[in-house]
Design a protein around this motif. Structure first.
Motif, PDB file in Angstrom:
ATOM      1  N   UNK A  30       0.795  -1.229   0.000  1.00  8.16           N
ATOM      2  CA  UNK A  30       0.000   0.000   0.000  1.00  8.16           C
ATOM      3  C   UNK A  30       0.825   1.276   0.000  1.00  8.16           C
ATOM      4  N   UNK A  31       2.149   1.172   0.208  1.00  9.64           N
ATOM      5  CA  UNK A  31       2.959   2.389   0.323  1.00  9.64           C
ATOM      6  C   UNK A  31       4.408   2.083  -0.035  1.00  9.64           C
ATOM      7  N   UNK A  32       5.174   3.111  -0.431  1.00 13.12           N
ATOM      8  CA  UNK A  32       6.602   2.911  -0.693  1.00 13.12           C
ATOM      9  C   UNK A  32       7.360   2.534   0.582  1.00 13.12           C
ATOM     10  N   UNK A  33       8.545   1.996   0.398  1.00 10.53           N
ATOM     11  CA  UNK A  33       9.354   1.568   1.540  1.00 10.53           C
ATOM     12  C   UNK A  33       9.672   2.720   2.472  1.00 10.53           C
ATOM     13  N   UNK A  34       9.972   3.901   1.914  1.00  4.12           N
ATOM     14  CA  UNK A  34      10.319   5.042   2.767  1.00  4.12           C
ATOM     15  C   UNK A  34       9.148   5.462   3.646  1.00  4.12           C
ATOM     16  N   UNK A  35       7.929   5.397   3.108  1.00 11.61           N
ATOM     17  CA  UNK A  35       6.746   5.735   3.897  1.00 11.61           C
ATOM     18  C   UNK A  35       6.572   4.748   5.039  1.00 11.61           C
ATOM     19  N   UNK A  36       6.696   3.477   4.708  1.00 15.93           N
ATOM     20  CA  UNK A  36       6.543   2.434   5.720  1.00 15.93           C
ATOM     21  C   UNK A  36       7.579   2.584   6.826  1.00 15.93           C
ATOM     22  N   UNK A  37       8.830   2.824   6.456  1.00 12.78           N
ATOM     23  CA  UNK A  37       9.892   2.954   7.446  1.00 12.78           C
ATOM     24  C   UNK A  37       9.756   4.240   8.250  1.00 12.78           C
ATOM     25  N   UNK A  38       9.334   5.318   7.591  1.00  9.32           N
ATOM     26  CA  UNK A  38       9.167   6.584   8.303  1.00  9.32           C
ATOM     27  C   UNK A  38       8.141   6.437   9.427  1.00  9.32           C
ATOM     28  N   UNK A 187      14.892   7.413  17.228  1.00  8.04           N
ATOM     29  CA  UNK A 187      14.823   8.849  16.973  1.00  8.04           C
ATOM     30  C   UNK A 187      15.604   9.263  15.744  1.00  8.04           C
ATOM     31  N   UNK A 188      16.845   8.797  15.645  1.00  4.85           N
ATOM     32  CA  UNK A 188      17.662   9.168  14.484  1.00  4.85           C
ATOM     33  C   UNK A 188      17.101   8.546  13.207  1.00  4.85           C
ATOM     34  N   UNK A 189      16.545   7.345  13.295  1.00  5.94           N
ATOM     35  CA  UNK A 189      15.960   6.700  12.119  1.00  5.94           C
ATOM     36  C   UNK A 189      14.678   7.412  11.691  1.00  5.94           C
ATOM     37  N   UNK A 190      13.884   7.879  12.664  1.00  8.97           N
ATOM     38  CA  UNK A 190      12.665   8.622  12.330  1.00  8.97           C
ATOM     39  C   UNK A 190      13.006   9.887  11.561  1.00  8.97           C
ATOM     40  N   UNK A 191      14.061  10.579  11.984  1.00  3.34           N
ATOM     41  CA  UNK A 191      14.478  11.800  11.282  1.00  3.34           C
ATOM     42  C   UNK A 191      14.921  11.470   9.858  1.00  3.34           C
ATOM     43  N   UNK A 192      15.734  10.442   9.708  1.00  2.21           N
ATOM     44  CA  UNK A 192      16.270  10.084   8.395  1.00  2.21           C
ATOM     45  C   UNK A 192      15.144   9.733   7.424  1.00  2.21           C
ATOM     46  N   UNK A 194      11.875  10.271   7.701  1.00  2.00           N
ATOM     47  CA  UNK A 194      10.902  11.354   7.514  1.00  2.00           C
ATOM     48  C   UNK A 194      11.407  12.353   6.482  1.00  2.00           C
ATOM     49  N   UNK A 195      12.696  12.674   6.544  1.00  6.28           N
ATOM     50  CA  UNK A 195      13.288  13.590   5.561  1.00  6.28           C
ATOM     51  C   UNK A 195      13.252  12.973   4.167  1.00  6.28           C
ATOM     52  N   UNK A 196      13.601  11.681   4.069  1.00  6.37           N
ATOM     53  CA  UNK A 196      13.556  11.010   2.770  1.00  6.37           C
ATOM     54  C   UNK A 196      12.144  10.987   2.195  1.00  6.37           C
ATOM     55  N   UNK A 197      11.173  10.660   3.051  1.00  3.96           N
ATOM     56  CA  UNK A 197       9.785  10.596   2.580  1.00  3.96           C
ATOM     57  C   UNK A 197       9.257  11.969   2.199  1.00  3.96           C
ATOM     58  N   UNK A 201       7.880  13.341  -1.405  1.00  3.45           N
ATOM     59  CA  UNK A 201       6.437  13.536  -1.389  1.00  3.45           C
ATOM     60  C   UNK A 201       5.639  12.305  -1.011  1.00  3.45           C
ATOM     61  N   UNK A 202       6.251  11.404  -0.223  1.00  8.84           N
ATOM     62  CA  UNK A 202       5.569  10.148   0.135  1.00  8.84           C
ATOM     63  C   UNK A 202       5.380  10.001   1.648  1.00  8.84           C
ATOM     64  N   UNK A 203       5.456  11.085   2.383  1.00 13.02           N
ATOM     65  CA  UNK A 203       5.359  10.986   3.839  1.00 13.02           C
ATOM     66  C   UNK A 203       3.938  10.669   4.307  1.00 13.02           C
ATOM     67  N   UNK A 204       2.932  11.155   3.594  1.00 16.49           N
ATOM     68  CA  UNK A 204       1.541  10.922   4.011  1.00 16.49           C
ATOM     69  C   UNK A 204       1.222   9.426   3.957  1.00 16.49           C
ATOM     70  N   UNK A 205       0.711   8.856   5.052  1.00 13.05           N
ATOM     71  CA  UNK A 205       0.439   7.413   5.075  1.00 13.05           C
ATOM     72  C   UNK A 205      -0.892   7.097   4.402  1.00 13.05           C
ATOM     73  N   UNK A 206      -1.018   5.915   3.824  1.00 12.51           N
ATOM     74  CA  UNK A 206      -2.319   5.501   3.269  1.00 12.51           C
ATOM     75  C   UNK A 206      -3.285   5.175   4.400  1.00 12.51           C
ATOM     76  N   UNK A 207      -4.566   5.197   4.089  1.00 12.60           N
ATOM     77  CA  UNK A 207      -5.588   4.939   5.106  1.00 12.60           C
ATOM     78  C   UNK A 207      -6.008   3.481   5.164  1.00 12.60           C
TER      79      UNK A 207
END
Length: 305
Positions: A30-38, A187-192, A194-197, A201-207
């Protein structure tokens, strides 16, 4: 009973670590890898950060810096390599096989860098285990057209990142507990991520419900369970013994897939499971000539010696 406790911790690690591949398969539908990891790390850091604020425990600067490095390597680096490889079309079996080189590389570096000894029986076990993994994932090793050659460097980088994180932790031996360590790493992984996503333009999660089920599996089972048990097992044993357990994660993932998705279990795959089990038995015999120092009682289950 240390032997029984070690066996339970090892079993728990294999089951929870392999669940991450199931969460990845669910989430990337349902989402790209960066979105899922973010969102995995945003939620994980939110939970861990709230606990840290409530406890009001101070983290020494040295340990903070070390776990930032370990988090970049062992969380962000490893997981991005695995997830991005699958996203770019590399077969999951191929990715698993490449990552299964981790025990051999880790032990090869641990001997000169950490002074850990390895017996000939264990060397044979590592080679046999690699063959077992090849049997388990052999069906996925067929060439996939259209996959760029560069994509195959991603699981190699993931494997090397996890090896590097393991060696850094064993070499420097941070003194903070597991929960504090995971808080910094999340914390450091969330920052990384989130910035990538956000940058793509893929930060918004699917519903979709499956995405959030995948997030729950990745946070609660794979991260808090699998990644936490990785460091607990490492603290109680050594690089060789805990790395050998990674040989059991492809068979365990296969079992998860059979239960959840109805994946067919072939005779060759079942033979691979048996071979992996034999390899782990060979490797996890008593092998070190250097005695590990005892851990302080207050932190024995939570940090490396």
């Amino acid at each position: 009973m240390p032997g029984r406790t070690d066996a339970l911790l090892a079993t728990g690690f294999v089951l929870t670590w392999s669940s991450g591949f199931i969460g990845a398969e669910l989430g990337t539908r349902d989402a790209p890898a960066t979105t899922l990891l973010a969102w995995r790390f945003i939620i994980a850091f939110g939970l861990l950060g709230a606990w840290a604020i409530w406890r009001r425990r101070r983290i020494p600067r040295r340990d903070l810096a070390l776990h930032v490095i370990i988090g970049v390597l062992g969380q962000a680096g490893y997981l991005y390599g695995v997830f991005a490889a699958v996203e770019h079309g590399v077969a999951s079996g191929t990715t698993a096989l490449i990552c299964a080189l981790q025990p051999i590389v880790a032990v090869a570096l641990a001997v000169p860098l950490l002074g850990e000894s390895v017996r000939a029986r264990q060397v044979a076990g590592f080679v046999i285990g690699l063959g077992g993994v090849a049997l388990v994932v052999g069906a996925d090793l067929e060439a996939v057209p259209g996959v760029p050659l560069l994509a195959y460097t991603l699981p190699v980088g993931a494997m090397l990142a996890l090896v590097a994180a393991t060696l850094v932790e064993r070499r420097t031996r941070p003194r903070i507990g597991l929960v504090d360590a995971l808080t910094v790493q999340a914390g450091v992984s969330a920052v990384i991520f989130s910035v990538l996503s956000a940058g793509t333009g893929t930060l918004a999660p699917p519903a979709t419900p499956t995405f959030w089920i995948a997030i729950a599996v990745l946070v609660v089972v794979a991260m808090f369970g699998g990644y936490g048990l990785y460091w607990i097992n490492l603290a109680r044993t050594g690089v060789a013994r805990v790395s050998s357990l990674l040989y059991l994660t492809p068979p365990a993932t296969m079992a998860w897939s059979w239960l959840m998705f109805g994946t067919t279990l072939t005779p060759v795959s079942l033979l691979g499971v048996l071979v992996c089990a034999v390899a782990v038995v060979l490797i996890r015999t008593r092998e070190t000539s250097v005695r590990r120092p005892a851990l302080p009682a207050a932190n024995r289950p939570c940090r490396a010696p």
